[in-house]
Design a protein around this motif. Structure first.
Motif: not given
Length: 302
Positions: A134-136, A144-148, A179-180
């Motif tokens: 999975l992504p780190s 998450l910060h970048d895509l609001c 995870r997100v």
């Protein structure tokens, strides 16, 4: 445990103290989104606490862990593994940035060392086996910060669906989505001081941009162009009231151009910051299960 009644909505149960010093304090209200600086924090906090004590929290549901971390900020299998391997009880207060990142790094490394059968043994009946590859967690938090704080856009970005236009496999979607969501809930419940929508204000209040620069940004967007850097910064401030955050180029991955233009026009005509509440709502939303199919960017209005 320090708290105060929010000066804007008078709620106490959603207030998170971001900073507490001798002369000044700063808090964020997760209910109304206010970020407030206090000049006399000790006196205000103690006086409010005497007049209005915090209510006793309701007992956790029998199916939940006592500190409500399993399923909220990490998978249940990871929670059990961390609890067994840690000398101290796992608590939300202890999950600062370094601890959270380190726990996920250790968990991912542990799973990589196991064969599929051993990974399956970590799952309780009815749970899917923990996934590898999975992504780190640092990549997840950055996206998450970048895509609001839009889970569907972050997942699409991390698994490459934005570029391929193809649906990911259901199992991949479910595990990355989980995870997100866990990272987002950790940010909302423990690390709001790292969230630009909360902290990138000016002296605790929304910033006010130059109207001429906002108008220039509207004109550029209507012509299908990106505004110059000064106008782009003014547009971001108009939209959210912040002096920082994702670039306008990145924001166009989140909001369609016509929505940005409408919001900027509303700011010029009525004041306020039209998209601030939207970002706060996505940041603080409850955990959502993974959908059957991923809403790819073109399906969410871009």
């Amino acid at each position: 445990d320090r708290t105060a009644a929010c000066r804007q909505c008078d709620r106490t149960d959603f207030v998170a103290v971001l900073r507490l010093g001798i002369r000044r304090a700063r808090y964020w209200c997760g209910y109304c989104g206010a970020v407030v600086s206090l000049a006399d924090p000790a006196g205000l906090l103690s006086a409010r606490a005497r007049r209005r004590p915090r209510p006793t929290p309701a007992p956790a549901a029998p199916s939940e862990s006592p500190d409500e971390l399993a399923g909220e900020v990490m998978p249940a299998a990871m929670y059990r593994w961390v609890s067994r391997s840690s000398r101290r009880p796992l608590t939300r207060a202890g999950l600062d940035r370094a601890a959270f990142y380190q726990l996920y790094k250790r968990w991912d490394a542990h799973l990589q060392q196991l064969d599929p059968a051993a990974r399956a043994e970590l799952a309780a009946p009815g749970e899917p086996p923990p996934a590898v590859g999975l992504p780190s967690i640092s990549a997840v938090v950055g996206a998450l910060h970048d895509l609001c704080y839009r889970t569907e856009l972050v997942v699409a970005s991390l698994i490459g669906a934005s570029d391929s236009g193809e649906e990911p496999e259901a199992e991949t979607l479910a595990r990355v989505w989980e995870r997100v969501e866990h990272a987002r809930r950790w940010l909302a419940g423990r690390m709001t001081e790292q969230c630009w929508i909360v902290t990138r204000l000016v002296d605790g209040a929304p910033a006010q941009p130059d109207p001429a620069q906002v108008s220039a940004a509207v004109t550029a967007l209507q012509q299908g162009e990106l505004p110059d850097p000064a106008a782009a910064r003014a547009a971001r401030t108009a939209l959210f009231g912040t002096d920082g955050g994702p670039s306008l180029r990145t924001l166009r991955r989140v909001y369609p151009t016509d929505q940005l233009v409408a919001a900027l026009t509303a700011h010029l005509q009525q004041g306020g910051h039209p998209l601030r509440a939207d970002v706060l709502a996505h940041l603080t939303a409850p955990v959502r299960p993974a959908p059957a199919t991923l809403p790819l960017p073109e399906r969410v209005g871009r």
